[in-house]
Design an enzyme around this catalytic site. Structure first.
Site, PDB file in Angstrom:
ATOM      1  N   HIS A  59       2.507   5.824   8.958  1.00 44.25           N
ATOM      2  CA  HIS A  59       2.993   4.671   8.196  1.00 44.25           C
ATOM      3  C   HIS A  59       1.856   3.695   7.923  1.00 44.25           C
ATOM      4  O   HIS A  59       1.725   3.158   6.807  1.00 44.25           O
ATOM      5  CB  HIS A  59       4.120   3.988   8.982  1.00 44.25           C
ATOM      6  CG  HIS A  59       4.648   2.759   8.329  1.00 44.25           C
ATOM      7  ND1 HIS A  59       4.977   1.623   9.036  1.00 44.25           N
ATOM      8  CD2 HIS A  59       4.908   2.468   7.033  1.00 44.25           C
ATOM      9  CE1 HIS A  59       5.418   0.701   8.213  1.00 44.25           C
ATOM     10  NE2 HIS A  59       5.388   1.178   6.988  1.00 44.25           N
ATOM     11  N   GLU A  62      -0.315   4.926   5.183  1.00 45.53           N
ATOM     12  CA  GLU A  62       0.311   4.673   3.876  1.00 45.53           C
ATOM     13  C   GLU A  62      -0.071   3.284   3.361  1.00 45.53           C
ATOM     14  O   GLU A  62      -0.412   3.112   2.180  1.00 45.53           O
ATOM     15  CB  GLU A  62       1.825   4.804   4.004  1.00 45.53           C
ATOM     16  CG  GLU A  62       2.614   4.341   2.786  1.00 45.53           C
ATOM     17  CD  GLU A  62       3.796   3.470   3.152  1.00 45.53           C
ATOM     18  OE1 GLU A  62       3.875   2.327   2.656  1.00 45.53           O
ATOM     19  OE2 GLU A  62       4.647   3.934   3.935  1.00 45.53           O
ATOM     20  N   ARG A 379      14.669   5.539 -14.940  1.00 43.31           N
ATOM     21  CA  ARG A 379      13.360   4.912 -15.126  1.00 43.31           C
ATOM     22  C   ARG A 379      12.262   5.850 -14.617  1.00 43.31           C
ATOM     23  O   ARG A 379      12.418   6.492 -13.582  1.00 43.31           O
ATOM     24  CB  ARG A 379      13.298   3.565 -14.429  1.00 43.31           C
ATOM     25  CG  ARG A 379      14.195   2.539 -15.109  1.00 43.31           C
ATOM     26  CD  ARG A 379      13.936   1.117 -14.669  1.00 43.31           C
ATOM     27  NE  ARG A 379      14.509   0.211 -15.681  1.00 43.31           N
ATOM     28  CZ  ARG A 379      13.844  -0.299 -16.692  1.00 43.31           C
ATOM     29  NH1 ARG A 379      12.557  -0.003 -16.838  1.00 43.31           N
ATOM     30  NH2 ARG A 379      14.425  -1.095 -17.557  1.00 43.31           N
TER      31      ARG A 379
END
Length: 942
Positions: A59, A62, A379
Site C-alpha cells: 500500500h 502505491e 466514464r
C-alpha cells in the site's frame, strides 16, 4: 498474441488485446467519439505479499509511485500534467492487486501515458518523499480506525490461520513501516526491493481507452510500456483456504462504532474465479438474496427481525473464496439470532432439496443477456480501471462479456457451491452495541472489542437438518417484468433540448427523446412540490418515515422489477417528494403505477409493525451521523450557517424519537393534498407516452394545485462583506482522533459568468492545494478544495482533516496556501494559463457518456428552476474570454485576506485529544487567526 474480445452489440468501440515483447498484456479500446481518454495498470501484487517485517508495504508503495520518476523527477509532474489537461488520477491496493488509473483530455493522452508508464519503469522513492508520504499513510489509517467496515474486515482477517497471509494487516502505519534498526535496512531499500521483485511486466495488465485508432494505440502502448522490466515471475501463489477446522464453527460478538445490529454468516470455499462462464455462486446469490414472497428476508420482516439482507461471494481470491449472508437486524431481531439462523439454514436446506432449476438459470440468462446487449457506456477512467483488473481474472476474449454473460448451465457446480453452505463450515458474527462492556478480547490494529466462542454443537446439528413449511420458505415466482419489446421510438426532428409538453397550474412536464444513445431505456424523474416536508423537524422526520414505509410497501414488486433491469425510488427533499423510475421502457409504466398506487393506499397498508420497524431503522441512521467523518460534521455545520432551513443533528434525532404512528397518518393525508408536479421524461418514449406518466400521478394522488404562497422557497444567509466567522465544536464521536477544518468563501449569485469564473478559479486552486497541504505539508490524508453552490450562491471551499494538528492550525495553513497560490497565479506563464483554460473548457464541453448522465444534467436545471439546459456550453464560452487579470480580480475581491468582498466561514471540528479554545459569542477570535466567533448555530441564524 492478439485477441479481439466479444463486445456488446450496442458497443461501437473497437477492441484488441495484445501482449508486448516484455509479456505485458494490454487491452486497447478505440473510441473515436470520446473526449476523455484513460489508462489503468493492474499489478498482480497486493498486501498479501507484504514482507512480514513491513506490514502495509504494498500500500505504501502505491502511494510512493506518484512521487517522481527518473524521467520526470518533479514529485508533482504527473498530477500537474493531468490537472492542466482536465484529468485526474487515483489508485488502490487490494489483497492481490494494486491498480493505478487516470484520465485526461484526449488530445493530451500520449503525454499522460508516457508519464504514467514511468511509475513502472524507474520510480525514484526519494528519502524526502518517503518520509512525508508515510505520514499520509499513517493519516489514512487513523481515518479508518473509527470505520466499522475496516474494523470488521481486519477482525475477520485476524481470525484466519496465522500462517496464511490473509491474516496480515494491509493498510500499514508509521509503526509497521519504518527503518529496521537491527538490520539497518531502510524503508526506501524495502520499497526498491519490493518493486524490483513484484513489479514485473509479466504480472501486469494494462488498459488504454482513447480516441486513436487501434494501430495508433498499439504504437503508443509499445513506445511507452515496452521498457517495463520483465523478470518472468508468475502470479503470487497462496496456500489455500485461510480458515481450517480450527478457525471455523465460531460465534463472534462484535462491538461496533455506529449504531448497528447485524448478523453475518461466512462460509469459506474453494476458488471460483474460473467459474465465470457458469456463475454458480451468482445463481445461489440470486435466490438467497431474493426479496419476494417465500424468501428469507420476507420471512424475517414478517417477524419484525430484519430490514435488509444480502448474500453472495464476499471474497474472491485466487486460492479461496467466501460466501456470505449479511442481515441488518432490528432491535427485536437481536433477541432472536439463533432463530434467524434457523430461517437461513431452512432456506439453504430447501434449495439443496429442490436442486438447481434450469428455468431459474434461463431467467437469469435472459436478464444478463438484455443487460449486456444494451450496455451503456461508462466514464473512461472507471472503465479502464475495471478492465485492467478484469484482465487478471478473465480470458482476453471474455474480458468484456465474462462479467455479464453465463454460457453454461452446470448444475453440478451449483451443488458443489451449495455444499459449502453448512453450519460446520461457518463463522457466525453478530455485531451490536449491546455487547459494549461485555467483551473480553481486543483486536490488535483497530482496538475492536469482541468475544469469540465455539458454536453450540446442538445448534450445528439442528441447522444442518432444519426445514420450514413450503408456505413460509419457497422458490420465487417467475418474473413477468422482464422486457421483451426493445423497439426504438423515432427521435428525428427533435432540436436536442427538453421540450415543455405540459404547462398547467398543476404540472410542468419536460420531454426529450433519446437522440444520442439509441437505447430502449427511459428515465422518469418527478418532484412533487410541497411545503410539508421541510417545514419543521417533526415534518421532516415524518417525511423520512413516510418515504421509508412507501419503499418498503413496494419492495417485493420493486425487487422483481430490479431483477428485470428496472428501478424505482421515493424520497423526500426540501422541495418535496421525489419519485423516479428508470430502466427498459417496455414495462416501466407498470412500475410507476405500482409506486403511485401504493402512495394512494398508504393509510390502509400502514401497520404498527411496519411503522415501528422503519422508525427504528431511521432513528439508527440519524444517530449514525454522529459517527461519520469529522469533515461530514463540518460540512453539515457550514450548511446550517449558510443554508436555508436546515435542522441540527440533535434536533432531528429528538424529533424522530417523538414521531408516533398517528402523526405519520396525519402527515400522509396532507403531504400531497396540494402539489405542483415538475417532471422530466427522457429516453425511449413518444410525447404521448411521456404524458401518460403524469396521468399516472394525477389519477393516483388526485392532488389540487399548490397555493403559490406556500410553494417551497429557500434562501441562504448573505454574509456581511469583509467579515470572517469562526465556528468551533468538538467532534460528536468522542473517540475520534482526527480534527478537521472547512473554510468556505461566499462568492456571488450563480450566473453563467460567475459560474464560469469561479469554476476556473477552483480548477486552478485544486492541484496546488493538494500538493502543498497534503503532499508537502502532510497536514492529513483528506485534503480537498472545490466550488459548490448553496441555493444559487457560489462558494469556494477547502477541507483538511488529520490527526496531527489542531483545526486552528489547519485553517492558518489554508490561509498561507492562498497567499502562495496568489503569487503562483500571478507568475503563471501565459502558456500554462492557456492550457488550464483550455482544460476547463474541454471539461465543461465533455459529452454525456450515457442516458442517465444526460438525464441528471437536465433534471438538475429543472429542480433549480433555471431551465438553462446548455449552461455548461455557455460557461465554456465565458471561460474562453477569461484573462489572468479576471481570475486575479475574482481572487483579490473574494478570497484574499482583507479583500473588500470577502465573506468567510471557518468551521473547525476538534478531535478527542485536541483542546478547544474558550471564546465568547460574537467576540473577535484572537487565538485562531481572527474572525467573529459563532458559539450557537441557532443564535447565529437569527
Amino acid at each position: 498474441k492478439m485477441v479481439v474480445p466479444q463486445k456488446s452489440p450496442a458497443d461501437d468501440r473497437a477492441y484488441k488485446v495484445l501482449e508486448l515483447p516484455n509479456k505485458l498484456t494490454v487491452l486497447l479500446v478505440s473510441d473515436p467519439t470520446t473526449d476523455k481518454s484513460a489508462a489503468a495498470m493492474d499489478v498482480r501484487v497486493g498486501h498479501l505479499s507484504d514482507p512480514a517485517e513491513y506490514p502495509g508495504l504494498a500500500h505504501f508503495l502505491e502511494h510512493m509511485l506518484f512521487m517522481g520518476t527518473e524521467k520526470y523527477p518533479d514529485e508533482n509532474e504527473y498530477n500537474t500534467y493531468l490537472s492542466s489537461h482536465g484529468g485526474g488520477s487515483n489508485a488502490y491496493t487490494d489483497t492481490e492487486d494494486t491498480n493505478y488509473y487516470f484520465d485526461v483530455n484526449s488530445d493530451h493522452f500520449a503525454g499522460a501515458v508516457d508519464r504514467f508508464a514511468q511509475f513502472f519503469i524507474a520510480p525514484l522513492f526519494t528519502e524526502s518523499a518517503t518520509e512525508r508520504e508515510l505520514k499520509a499513510v499513517d493519516s489514512e489509517n487513523s481515518k479508518n480506525k473509527q470505520n466499522d467496515f475496516w474494523r470488521s474486515f481486519q477482525l475477520m482477517k485476524g481470525m484466519a490461520r496465522a500462517d496464511h497471509p490473509f491474516s496480515k494487516f494491509g493498510t500499514g502505519n508509521s509503526e509497521t513501516i519504518k527503518d529496521d534498526e537491527e538490520t539497518g535496512k531502510t524503508v526506501r531499500e524495502a520499497l526498491l526491493e519490493f518493486h524490483a521483485k513484484y513489479y514485473s511486466a509479466s504480472v501486469m495488465k494494462c488498459c488504454l481507452v482513447g480516441k486513436e485508432s487501434i494501430p495508433e494505440l498499439e504504437k503508443m502502448a509499445t513506445a511507452s510500456f515496452s521498457d517495463i522490466p520483465n523478470t518472468d515471475i508468475t502470479d503470487p501463489v497462496f496456500p489455500g483456504n485461510p480458515y481450517t477446522e480450527k478457525e471455523l464453527k465460531k460465534a463472534v460478538e462484535v462491538v461496533p462504532i455506529k449504531e448497528a445490529r447485524s448478523l453475518d454468516l461466512s462460509f469459506p470455499m474453494g476458488p471460483i474465479r474460473d467459474m465465470y462462464d457458469s456463475k454458480p455462486a451468482t445463481y445461489i446469490s440470486h435466490l438467497i438474496g431474493h426479496e419476494s414472497g417465500g424468501s428469507i428476508l420476507q420471512y424475517l420482516k414478517s417477524k419484525n427481525w430484519a430490514n435488509e439482507l444480502w448474500g453472495g461471494p464476499s471474497r474472491n481470491c485466487s486460492d479461496w473464496s467466501s460466501f456470505q449472508i449479511g442481515i441488518e437486524m432490528t432491535e427485536e431481531g437481536l433477541k432472536h439470532v439463533d432463530e434467524i439462523v434457523d430461517v437461513c439454514f431452512g432456506y439453504i436446506n430447501m434449495l439443496k432439496a429442490e436442486g438447481p432449476k434450469e428455468w431459474i438459470y434461463e431467467e437469469n440468462l435472459t436478464v444478463q443477456s438484455n443487460t449486456f446487449r444494451f450496455l451503456s457506456k461508462s466514464r473512461p477512467q472507471g472503465y479502464a480501471c475495471s478492465l485492467a483488473e478484469k484482465l487478471q481474472n478473465y480470458k482476453p476474449e471474455d474480458v468484456l462479456s465474462g462479467p455479464y454473460l453465463t454460457t453454461k448451465y452446470e448444475p453440478e457446480l451449483i451443488k458443489e457451491i451449495m455444499g459449502y453452505l453448512r453450519p460446520d463450515n461457518m463463522i457466525m458474527s453478530v455485531t451490536a452495541r449491546e455487547f459494549k462492556g461485555k467483551t473480553k478480547l481486543t483486536e490488535k490494529w483497530y482496538g475492536t472489542e469482541y468475544n469469540e466462542s465455539p458454536l453450540d454443537p446442538a445448534n450445528i446439528e439442528r441447522w444442518s437438518k432444519i426445514t420450514f413449511p413450503s408456505s413460509d420458505l419457497h422458490l420465487p415466482e417467475k418474473n413477468d417484468l422482464i422486457a421483451t419489446d426493445f423497439e426504438l421510438r423515432d427521435s428525428s426532428g427533435f432540436d436536442g433540448r427538453p421540450k415543455l409538453i405540459v404547462n398547467s397550474d398543476l404540472a410542468r412536464v419536460w420531454y426529450k427523446p433519446d437522440d444520442k444513445f439509441s437505447m430502449p431505456k427511459l428515465n422518469v424523474m418527478a418532484t412533487l412540490h410541497t411545503p410539508h416536508v421541510y417545514s419543521d423537524p417533526d415534518s421532516y422526520c415524518c417525511a423520512q418515515i413516510w418515504s421509508g414505509c412507501l419503499n418498503e410497501m413496494t419492495n417485493e414488486f420493486a425487487y422483481m422489477a430490479s431483477m428485470a433491469g428496472l428501478s424505482s425510488s421515493v424520497s423526500c427533499s426540501r422541495q418535496g417528494v421525489e419519485v423516479s423510475v428508470s430502466g427498459f421502457n417496455h414495462k416501466l409504466h407498470v412500475l410507476m403505477a405500482k409506486v403511485l398506487e401504493t402512495m394512494k393506499s398508504f393509510d390502509g397498508l400502514l401497520t404498527d409493525a411496519l411503522f415501528n420497524r422503519i422508525k427504528e431503522k431511521t432513528v439508527k441512521q440519524m444517530k449514525n451521523f454522529y459517527y461519520s467523518q469529522p469533515y461530514s460534521h463540518a460540512g453539515q455545520a457550514t450548511d446550517i450557517i449558510l443554508g436555508p432551513v436546515r435542522f441540527q443533528a440533535h434536533e432531528r434525532v429528538e424529533a424522530m424519537i417523538g414521531v408516533e404512528i398517528d402523526d405519520l397518518r396525519v402527515f400522509a393525508a396532507k403531504v400531497l393534498k396540494r402539489t405542483n408536479v415538475e417532471m422530466l421524461v427522457h429516453g425511449n418514449a413518444t410525447e404521448e407516452e411521456a404524458k401518460r406518466f403524469l396521468d399516472v400521478i394525477v389519477s393516483s394522488v388526485n392532488p389540487k394545485p399548490l397555493y403559490p404562497s406556500t410553494a417551497p422557497n429557500f434562501r441562504v444567509a448573505r454574509l456581511p462583506r469583509g467579515v470572517d466567522y469562526v465556528y468551533r465544536f468538538k467532534c460528536y464521536n468522542d473517540q475520534e482522533a482526527n480534527s478537521c477544518c472547512q473554510d468556505i468563501f461566499q462568492l456571488e449569485t450563480d450566473t453563467v459568468a460567475s459560474a464560469a469564473s469561479s469554476y476556473f478559479l477552483a480548477h486552478l486552486i485544486n492541484e496546488p492545494c493538494f500538493d502543498i497541504l497534503r503532499t508537502k505539508e502532510t497536514l492529513g490524508y483528506i485534503v480537498f478544495s472545490g466550488r459548490k453552490s448553496c441555493e444559487q450562491i457560489l462558494n469556494i471551499h477547502f477541507i483538511v482533516q488529520g490527526d496531527a494538528n489542531p483545526p486552528d492550525y489547519l485553517s492558518s495553513r489554508i490561509e498561507a496556501f492562498l497567499v502562495t497560490f496568489r503569487s503562483k497565479l500571478e507568475e503563471m506563464p501565459d502558456k500554462e494559463f492557456l492550457e488550464n483554460r483550455e482544460a476547463v473548457m474541454e471539461k465543461l464541453l465533455e459529452k454525456d457518456k450515457n442516458l442517465s448522465e444526460e438525464s441528471y444534467r437536465y433534471f438538475s436545471q429543472i429542480q433549480k428552476g433555471l431551465y438553462v439546459f446548455d449552461k455548461a456550453k455557455k460557461m465554456a464560452e465565458a471561460v474562453e474570454n477569461l484573462s489572468k487579470a479576471d481570475v486575479l480580480d475574482l481572487f483579490d475581491n473574494y478570497l484574499a485576506k482583507g479583500a473588500p468582498c470577502r465573506s468567510k466561514v471557518s468551521t473547525r471540528v476538534f478531535g478527542k485529544d485536541v483542546a478547544m479554545p474558550i471564546v465568547e459569542e460574537g467576540s473577535e477570535d484572537e487565538e485562531g487567526g481572527g474572525g467573529v466567533v459563532i458559539k450557537e448555530l441557532s443564535e447565529f441564524k437569527r
